[in-house]
Design an enzyme around this catalytic site. Sequence first.
Site, short mmCIF file in Angstrom:
data_model
loop_
_atom_site.label_atom_id
_atom_site.label_comp_id
_atom_site.label_asym_id
_atom_site.label_seq_id
_atom_site.Cartn_x
_atom_site.Cartn_y
_atom_site.Cartn_z
N ALA A 15 6.59 4.58 15.94
CA ALA A 15 7.28 5.88 15.78
C ALA A 15 7.15 6.42 14.36
O ALA A 15 7.75 7.43 14.03
CB ALA A 15 8.75 5.74 16.16
N GLY A 16 6.36 5.74 13.54
CA GLY A 16 6.20 6.19 12.14
C GLY A 16 5.16 7.29 12.03
O GLY A 16 4.61 7.76 13.03
N VAL A 133 -2.33 -2.87 8.72
CA VAL A 133 -2.35 -1.63 7.93
C VAL A 133 -1.14 -1.60 6.99
O VAL A 133 -1.22 -1.13 5.86
CB VAL A 133 -2.32 -0.40 8.86
CG1 VAL A 133 -2.20 0.90 8.07
CG2 VAL A 133 -3.58 -0.36 9.72
N GLY A 134 -0.01 -2.12 7.46
CA GLY A 134 1.23 -2.09 6.67
C GLY A 134 1.04 -2.76 5.32
O GLY A 134 0.46 -3.84 5.23
N ASN A 135 1.51 -2.10 4.28
CA ASN A 135 1.29 -2.61 2.92
C ASN A 135 2.31 -3.65 2.50
O ASN A 135 3.43 -3.63 2.99
CB ASN A 135 1.34 -1.43 1.94
CG ASN A 135 0.00 -0.73 1.90
OD1 ASN A 135 -1.04 -1.38 1.96
ND2 ASN A 135 0.03 0.58 1.78
N ASP A 163 -10.07 3.67 1.99
CA ASP A 163 -10.66 3.68 0.65
C ASP A 163 -12.16 3.94 0.72
O ASP A 163 -12.72 4.68 -0.09
CB ASP A 163 -10.36 2.34 -0.04
CG ASP A 163 -8.88 2.02 0.06
OD1 ASP A 163 -8.07 2.85 -0.35
OD2 ASP A 163 -8.53 0.94 0.58
N ARG A 166 -12.63 7.59 1.50
CA ARG A 166 -12.32 8.40 0.32
C ARG A 166 -13.48 8.36 -0.67
O ARG A 166 -13.89 9.39 -1.23
CB ARG A 166 -11.07 7.85 -0.36
CG ARG A 166 -9.79 8.18 0.39
CD ARG A 166 -8.62 7.35 -0.12
NE ARG A 166 -7.35 7.81 0.43
CZ ARG A 166 -6.21 7.14 0.32
NH1 ARG A 166 -6.17 5.98 -0.32
NH2 ARG A 166 -5.10 7.63 0.84
N HIS A 191 -6.35 -3.56 -1.24
CA HIS A 191 -6.03 -2.16 -0.96
C HIS A 191 -4.94 -1.75 -1.94
O HIS A 191 -3.76 -1.77 -1.64
CB HIS A 191 -5.57 -1.96 0.48
CG HIS A 191 -5.00 -0.59 0.71
ND1 HIS A 191 -5.78 0.54 0.65
CD2 HIS A 191 -3.74 -0.16 0.94
CE1 HIS A 191 -5.00 1.60 0.85
NE2 HIS A 191 -3.76 1.20 1.02
#
Length: 329
Positions: A15-16, A133-135, A163, A166, A191
Amino acid sequence: MTMKRAIRVAVTGAAGQIGYSLLFRIASGSMFGMDQPVILQLLEIPVEKAMKALEGVAMELDDCAFPLLHGMVLTDDPRKAFDGANWCLLVGSKPRGPGMERADLLQENGKIFVEQGRVIDEVAAEDVRVVVVGNPANTNCMIAARSARRLPAERFSAMVRLDQNRAQTQLAKKAGVLVSEVTEIYIYGNHSPTMFPAFGHAKIGGRPAVEVIGDRGWLEGEFCEVVGKRGAAIIAARGASSAASAANALVDHVRDLCTPGKVHSIAVKSNGAYGFHPDVWAGLPVRTTTPGSYEVVLGFEMDDFARKKLEVTNRELVEEMETVKAMLG
Ligand code: NAX
């Protein structure tokens, strides 16, 4: 086109912000292909606001009438979310709160990944692949992998593809060419702003990017800086962290990891490649061998500048590992 059997894709933090872009890309076929139905198994925290928001997202997914979306599970129980999952996309984590140090963030999020790694190991499908993916993504991925008994470390990767994307765009803009002209730009290390976009091996229109751009100072300075700090620049401009571009990068990460022959950047257990500590998860160029599996591409030459950058990002990964060592199985 003949339809395959549906695969189960677990997404945490569904839900983020990233979830809100990601789920629609998965359900539409962008991640696994237009002949691959999916069942989404969506995990959120046991808080009414989060579960309500998740229901709302599921209603919107229903309203898209995606032909490939063969089912959804909405839950706050990791066992249900990861049950029989073929892919586990671990997006959910706690954001850094006011006054929180990086070490606190590592500890707080580490606990989530200890548990999720253990549960995935127990209940996910035989062929499961896990992407974090969560940091802090690299170290969270290491923690999850170290909590597993059944699954080998190679099943766990963390995302550095945003990255890479980008870096590709920055090179294209500088050279005044389309992004498709820029190839072989890979991300090494964490990351975080210490990551190294190895411009020395990149090509523009098939020629070395260093020659085409003709400005080493820019490559070593502004280019590395802009790519490394792009996340902060997005927050400053948008008032919120990268979300659609992060979801897009995860689509690229998984799609390329399912496409034999593709060479792309993912963070994996280094096993000592390019001088990284063998136990850390470092961004590295990999070649997909069979769907979901890879080999690290070795043998790219590193000059003095590159070696220094690799040392710095390796040191940060080792420090993160030290900070969470009590959690490592
Ligand atoms: P949001 O805060 O919008 O969403 C995170 C969601 O995760 C929330 O809905 C929250 O309730 C949920 N959550 C928290 N703990 C959970 C748990 N234990 N189980 C299940 N769900 C849980 O963040 P969002 O912008 O979507 O970003 C998610 C994560 O991605 C953050 O950690 C962020 O730092 C990280 N990012 C990583 C990137 C990368 O390249 N590796 C780039 C983008 C992004 O910054």
